[in-house]
Design a protein around this motif. Structure first.
Motif, PDB file in Angstrom:
ATOM      1  N   ALA D 126       0.834  -1.193   0.000  1.00 44.50           N
ATOM      2  CA  ALA D 126       0.000   0.000   0.000  1.00 44.50           C
ATOM      3  C   ALA D 126       0.872   1.247   0.000  1.00 44.50           C
ATOM      4  N   CYS D 163       6.033  -3.647   5.361  1.00 44.86           N
ATOM      5  CA  CYS D 163       4.703  -3.504   5.917  1.00 44.86           C
ATOM      6  C   CYS D 163       4.700  -3.465   7.439  1.00 44.86           C
ATOM      7  N   ILE D 164       4.312  -2.338   7.968  1.00 43.52           N
ATOM      8  CA  ILE D 164       4.175  -2.213   9.405  1.00 43.52           C
ATOM      9  C   ILE D 164       2.709  -2.382   9.783  1.00 43.52           C
ATOM     10  N   GLY D 165       1.897  -2.748   8.815  1.00 40.17           N
ATOM     11  CA  GLY D 165       0.493  -3.027   9.101  1.00 40.17           C
ATOM     12  C   GLY D 165      -0.342  -1.786   9.341  1.00 40.17           C
ATOM     13  N   CYS D 167      -1.577   0.039   6.698  1.00 38.53           N
ATOM     14  CA  CYS D 167      -1.801   0.291   5.279  1.00 38.53           C
ATOM     15  C   CYS D 167      -2.819   1.387   5.024  1.00 38.53           C
ATOM     16  N   GLY D 168      -3.748   1.550   5.970  1.00 39.20           N
ATOM     17  CA  GLY D 168      -4.755   2.581   5.781  1.00 39.20           C
ATOM     18  C   GLY D 168      -4.153   3.978   5.786  1.00 39.20           C
ATOM     19  N   LEU D 169      -2.920   4.090   6.278  1.00 33.34           N
ATOM     20  CA  LEU D 169      -2.285   5.396   6.434  1.00 33.34           C
ATOM     21  C   LEU D 169      -1.183   5.624   5.421  1.00 33.34           C
TER      22      LEU D 169
END
Lengths: 553, 235, 180, 205
Positions: D126, D163-165, D167-169
């Motif tokens: 993302a 990916c730091i998890g 993804c929405g940001l």
């Protein structure tokens, strides 16, 4: 605590709750997304304002509510009203207007900036309406650091039911009946997996929760572990009871410190209430869980590599058979399931396998959590029944493409998956349909791409990921991914010839078929699927090969 | 002994239930190409040259680690397998800096033999030319990472037969390297017993004694298995 | 039958392959009966004419070689890569894992030499080396590969003779492939 | 026990033959000195060393607790200095090569210092789609730092995560332990300057 004592404990908690009456509850989303957009300061200022204004309200930090893009989010109960994108300055007027004057602040309601009539009750918004939240049900509602919250929402009732009213075989048959399939990606029927571990006789068996969510673009497991850790713990305990294990490991990514912390808290609380440990709830069943922290290796999501890592070794996969069900952790029969799979267990035991099997499609039952991200308006965490179309997810729930662009493709399954192009927007998302399109369900990352995305570069990106994450044990994955990456790089730099493209396709097939573990055999998937759906992008970028002899012979 | 019947390349063959496909094939003079396998040490199934096709399974299985099962129908060679063996060998050539003409193992190299057997005349993939070191710190031996094919036979021999565990593999992906101790120069290793077994285990010219030059390296990989067998007899 | 034309070319290599070619000794008469050698470094330095068989020794080390091999491919019906350098870089490619400048410095500046103080040769006639050496097959389609460093004379003769008689030689059929 | 005369004799022989492959093997074994020991004895009072020792004891010196202990050590030291690896290897009775190979296999462990401040750029899908590369390019252009590199004064290190998890940001960066979402390359630079300037005012440069 035995069964009776726990029931008394719950009764007391219920009384406490009743005493509170209709006191307003303000839930602040403390999911990773909202935290990074300032949820913590927001919560502090909410606390201050309530104290200062002497407002009768309770503040509850919760796990992820879902629409991460709109964060930080605050939910007012009763009423289920969610406000979005709040700043500390908004707090005082909001409390004043919503709680005291009983008039909602319309311009701050969830999706106020994209919908004409934002709903007062969040569940009526299309974003939630199209969803069916089973795994995520209490996520974003309860305080993940309080076992009482979970117990009040029927927590650990499934474990109680299993321990005192069901034999292990009954639990397994209930899971089989539910037609639940592994949510980690491969989609192997969970019931069958449990049954095979159950059948291996051994005095020591293990249950492992795979929380090594390594897919870039996936954060379902993180949100579940952070938002409702007790649900996962209960699922693990149920699994342990069913297969006859007494020890469990939760392998959680090192990149998720909050998830680790909350899960460890949950374990401590459960031990205290006798829900873990010896003679659980006074029964003959012993079970305890330990957290193991991953150290940054994607390949550890592969079960044999994960086992090696728990044993303190490098995460090198080994050939199967023997499968972990037969010889897993320290050579003992071992059950490995994904976080999301465990999240579905308790509801299945509570409501019956038949209830779950009726949701979804013929071959894929139940619901699936997706992490929606990329060039989409409402990025976040969603849960939909299997068989929901991609179009519904992207447009109805996701709110369409950011900036009004045109949808080009959706990438599912991360580096093991593929891209779904626009002409397949109406695909019903379940295991088989996605495989037919050359992608996979995967763990649930769903990245939306618009016209500006370069598909060759996307393939190169995923190949680079696999190349970096390859453990280096077997030749096809170690050298093949590097070679494919170099060839893709060459195409991206417009240096490649048609021969390179042929080599690339041959290598992709080779790596897929000969690699030792799933990482290698799925590494070419993004390449193969972009080649399948966007071949012209590749063709346009390769030169013809060198001129041959000038006489036609 | 539990004797079962299996089928290899269309012929009915009797085998012991605990045996691997590779063992059964070798007993019956059916050729299986191997590189990371060596008699006397454990198998890891890493080189993927011994892949065979088993009826009813769409995946190719490594012969060295797959046990025979009753009524298993095995195909040891066909066009698909041959094609993949070729690619594997080509990739091994392209991975590091192999130059037969200046190699001590020229003429006594398993990778070279494999290449000839598969009639590979040229490598279709671009060579990667990684930056590899050469460890000459040991008083007698040299470790040349340019020629290493990461079969890990030296690692397993050192760990399982000599018991020193001087060697292991560091890093991951295409950046894996064989290391001694804490990535200390071989000559300064605290664990190496200078026994030289790794030298005999190495299928290529990556580990060799200092006193020889091009084409002079002759090895005796069989001695490893002899040693293991003798120890079992406890003489 | 018209006489065929053969050219032999020497790119980035040590000329050992050509020595091996000469080792076919009196069998050169059998070749001569079927074909004329119209260009070869052991004969003269003519332009590359159109030929039936081109035998190329050595790897591609410079733009000049690159252009040359493209030209040869255009002019030749059959292109044979002769020797390991032409096939997979071999000794010529040993410089590939260094930077070109390092290689120059080591050879001309840092090594003991009898000229004054490490002079870098800069005659305009010299090749301008590329950063990396590449084998022929990276640039053009090659019809046959004769492995070896140097290749075996019998094998070279076999391959040439088969092509001159319009047969396709078999890599393993004649003799086990040798490397190095 | 060896007496001094014997040691002297060995030294003479070793010196004579050290350039030759004829050095007998038992002598080469004497030549190898123990690297592990001294550092730990010198730093025995270092609380960080104590922490690692306590963790090993708590885990009962089980070899399969290696990764847990490495986590503890890395948390304490910020990275894994070589002597500590020797210390752990000795404690768990694990071969050095096994310890070292495990450390280098996992990207979370680092043998080098990561810098006083770290800027971790998420390069998950993302973030990649939304411009993580632009941030990395900016860091390289303006600060001359590539992924995995640290400034000469050890003030700042740049890393990338898969990916730091969050993804929405996207695109997200983690500065020291704070996650910052939806950032532009210029924002990142500004935030870094803010962090490192605090140090400069403290008078180091």
């Amino acid at each position: 605590m035995n069964r009776q004592e726990l029931n008394n404990f719950i009764e007391k908690e219920k009384e406490k709750l009743a005493e509170k009456g209709s006191k307003a509850q303000i839930r602040v989303c403390c999911g990773a997304g909202c935290l990074s957009s300032g949820a913590e300061e927001l919560m502090n200022s909410l606390k201050e304002e309530i104290k200062a204004g002497n407002i009768d309200a309770e503040i509850i930090p919760t796990g992820c509510m879902g629409p991460c893009n709109q964060g930080p989010l605050v939910k007012f109960d009763p009423g289920n009203t969610i406000y979005q994108k709040l700043e500390t300055g908004d707090v005082a007027p909001l409390l004043n207007s919503h709680l005291l004057e009983k008039t909602p602040v319309t311009e701050k309601l969830l999706f106020a900036d994209s919908r004409e009539n934002p709903s007062l009750n969040a569940d009526e918004d299309p974003y939630f309406k199209k969803q069916l939240r089973i795994a995520l049900k209490d996520c974003g509602h309860l305080d993940p650091e309080k076992i009482e919250d979970y117990l009040l929402l029927n927590g650990y009732q499934a474990l109680d039911k299993a321990l005192f009213a069901m034999a292990p075989e009954d639990v397994i048959s209930e899971i089989k009946q539910s037609r639940l399939r592994g949510r980690g990606g491969a989609g192997y029927p969970t019931g069958l997996k449990w049954e095979s571990v159950y059948r291996y006789v051994n005095d020591q068996k293990y249950v492992i929760c795979n929380g090594d969510e390594g897919d870039p673009g996936a954060f379902m497991d993180r949100s579940l572990l952070e938002g409702n850790p007790h649900r996962i713990l209960e699922g693990m305990a149920l699994a342990a009871y069913a297969i006859g294990a007494s020890k469990g490991f939760a392998y959680i990514r090192g990149e998720y410190p909050l998830a680790i912390k909350r899960f460890e808290t949950a374990i401590k609380q459960a031990r205290k209430l006798g829900l873990l440990g010896k003679n659980i709830l006074g029964s003959e069943f012993h079970f305890d869980v330990e957290v193991r922290i991953g150290a940054g290796a994607f390949v550890c999501g592969e079960e044999t590599a994960l086992i090696a890592s728990i044993e303190g070794k490098k995460g090198n996969p080994r050939p199967r058979p023997p499968y972990p069900a037969e010889a897993g952790l320290w050579g003992k029969p071992t059950l490995i399931n994904n976080v999301e799979t465990y999240a579905a267990i308790a509801p299945i035991i509570n409501n019956g396998g038949e209830w779950y099997s009726e949701i979804g499609t013929a071959k894929s039952a139940g619901t699936k959590v997706f992490a929606l991200a990329g060039k989409i308006n409402n990025a976040g965490l969603i849960e939909v029944p299997m068989g929901t179309t991609l179009r519904e997810v992207v447009y109805d729930i996701g709110g369409g493409i950011q900036g009004g662009g045109k949808f080009k493709a959706a990438q599912t399954g991360g580096p093991s998956g593929g891209c779904i192009p626009e002409e397949h927007l109406d695909v019903k998302m379940d295991y088989e349909s996605l495989v037919n399109l050359g992608s996979i369900m995967g763990s649930g990352g769903l990245i939306v791409m618009d016209e500006s995305s370069d598909m060759v570069d996307v393939a190169r990106y995923f190949m680079e990921f696999c190349m970096d994450e390859s453990c280096g044990k077997c030749v096809p994955c170690r050298v093949g991914t590097k070679m494919m990456h170099d060839l893709l790089q060459k195409i991206c730099q417009d240096n490649a010839t048609r021969i390179d493209l042929e080599r690339l396709e041959e290598l992709a097939e080779y790596v897929k078929e000969t690699s030792l573990c799933g990482l290698g055999s799925s590494a070419p998937n993004p390449l193969l699927s972009t080649l399948r759906h966007f071949r012209e992008e590749y063709e346009n970028r390769v030169r013809e090969t060198s001129p041959k002899h000038n006489v036609v012979d | 002994m539990n004797i079962i019947e299996i089928n290899i390349n269309g012929n009915a063959i009797k085998a012991d239930a605990g045996q691997t496909i590779l063992e059964v094939c070798r007993q019956n003079d059916i050729e299986i190409l191997t590189m990371c396998h060596m008699d006397g040490i454990s198998d890891v199934g890493a080189c993927r040259l011994c892949l065979v096709q088993i009826e009813g399974s769409n995946k190719l299985m490594p012969a060295c680690t797959t046990k025979v099962m009753p009524n298993m129908a095995i195909t040891t060679t066909n066009e698909r397998i041959k094609k993949y063996q070729k690619i594997t060998t080509e990739l091994l050539h392209a991975e590091r800096n192999h130059t037969c003409a200046v190699c001590v193992a020229n003429g006594h190299c398993e990778l070279q033999d494999m290449t000839a057997k598969l009639e590979i005349t040229h490598i279709r993939y671009p060579h990667l030319f990684p930056d590899c070191d050469m460890d000459t710190s040991h008083p007698w031996y040299i470790m040349d990472h340019n020629r290493c094919i990461m079969c890990t036979r030296c690692v397993r021999v050192c760990k399982e037969v000599e018991g020193a565990h001087n060697w292991d593999v560091m890093g991951r992906g295409h950046e894996v390297r064989i290391i001694s101790d804490y990535h200390t120069p071989w000559g300064e290793s605290e664990t190496c017993t200078s026994c030289g077994k790794c030298l005999h285990a190495c299928p290529v010219g990556a580990i060799w004694p200092k006193a020889i030059s091009q084409g002079q390296l002759v090895k005796n990989p069989g001695m490893i298995n002899d040693l293991v067998e003798k120890r079992k007899m406890n003489l | 039958m018209n006489k065929k034309k053969i050219a032999t070319v020497w790119l980035g290599g040590c000329s050992g392959c050509h020595m091996s070619l000469l080792d076919i000794d009196e069998r050169i008469l059998d070749v001569a009966a079927l074909a004329d050698i119209v260009k070869s470094p052991v004969v003269d330095g003519k332009e590359m004419p159109e030929v039936d068989v081109a035998i190329v020794e050595g790897a591609i080390t410079s733009d000049e070689h690159y252009e040359e091999i493209l030209h040869i491919r255009k002019q030749a019906k059959i292109l044979i890569a002769l020797g390991d350098c032409a096939i997979h870089n071999n000794v010529t490619g040993l410089r590939n894992f260094f930077k070109l400048q390092e290689v120059f410095d080591t050879s001309y500046k840092e090594s003991p030499s009898n000229d004054a103080d490490g002079v870098m040769p800069d005659d305009p006639l010299l090749l301008k080396l590329n950063e990396k050496v590449i084998p022929l097959s990276e640039v053009v389609d090659v019809d046959f590969f004769i492995n070896g460093c140097p290749p075996d004379a019998d094998y070279i003769f076999y391959v040439i003779f088969e092509y001159l008689n319009e047969r396709i030689p078999q890599p393993g059929g004649h003799k086990k492939i040798q490397y190095g | 026990m060896m007496n001094a005369a014997f040691l002297k004799m060995i030294n003479v022989i070793v010196e004579e033959f050290s350039h030759s492959y004829l050095v007998p093997s038992f002598l080469t074994l004497f030549m190898k000195s123990s690297v592990a020991g001294d550092w730990v004895t010198q730093h025995a009072k270092d609380p960080r060393v104590k922490l690692v020792a306590a963790k090993m004891k708590k885990e009962n010196y089980r070899p399969d607790a290696l990764i847990e202990i490495l986590h503890t050590a890395q948390n304490a030291f910020g990275h894994l200095p070589l002597p500590i690896l020797h210390f752990i290897g000795k404690g768990l009775k694990l071969p050095g090569s096994r310890v070292y190979s495990t450390v280098t296999f996992y990207h979370f462990f680092s043998l080098k210092s990561k810098g006083e401040h770290t800027c971790l750029v998420c390069t998950g899908t993302a973030c990649y789609v939304k411009g993580a590369q632009a941030i990395l390019n900016e860091l390289e252009d303006k600060l001359g730092l590539k992924i995995g590199e640290v400034t000469k004064d050890n003030k700042l290190g740049v890393q990338a995560a898969r990916c730091i998890g969050a993804c929405g940001l996207a695109p997200a960066v983690v500065l020291d332990d704070e996650v910052h979402g939806k950032v532009l390359p210029a924002d990142v630079l500004a935030m870094i300057h803010e962090k490192t300037n605090a140090h400069e005012q403290a008078g180091t440069e």
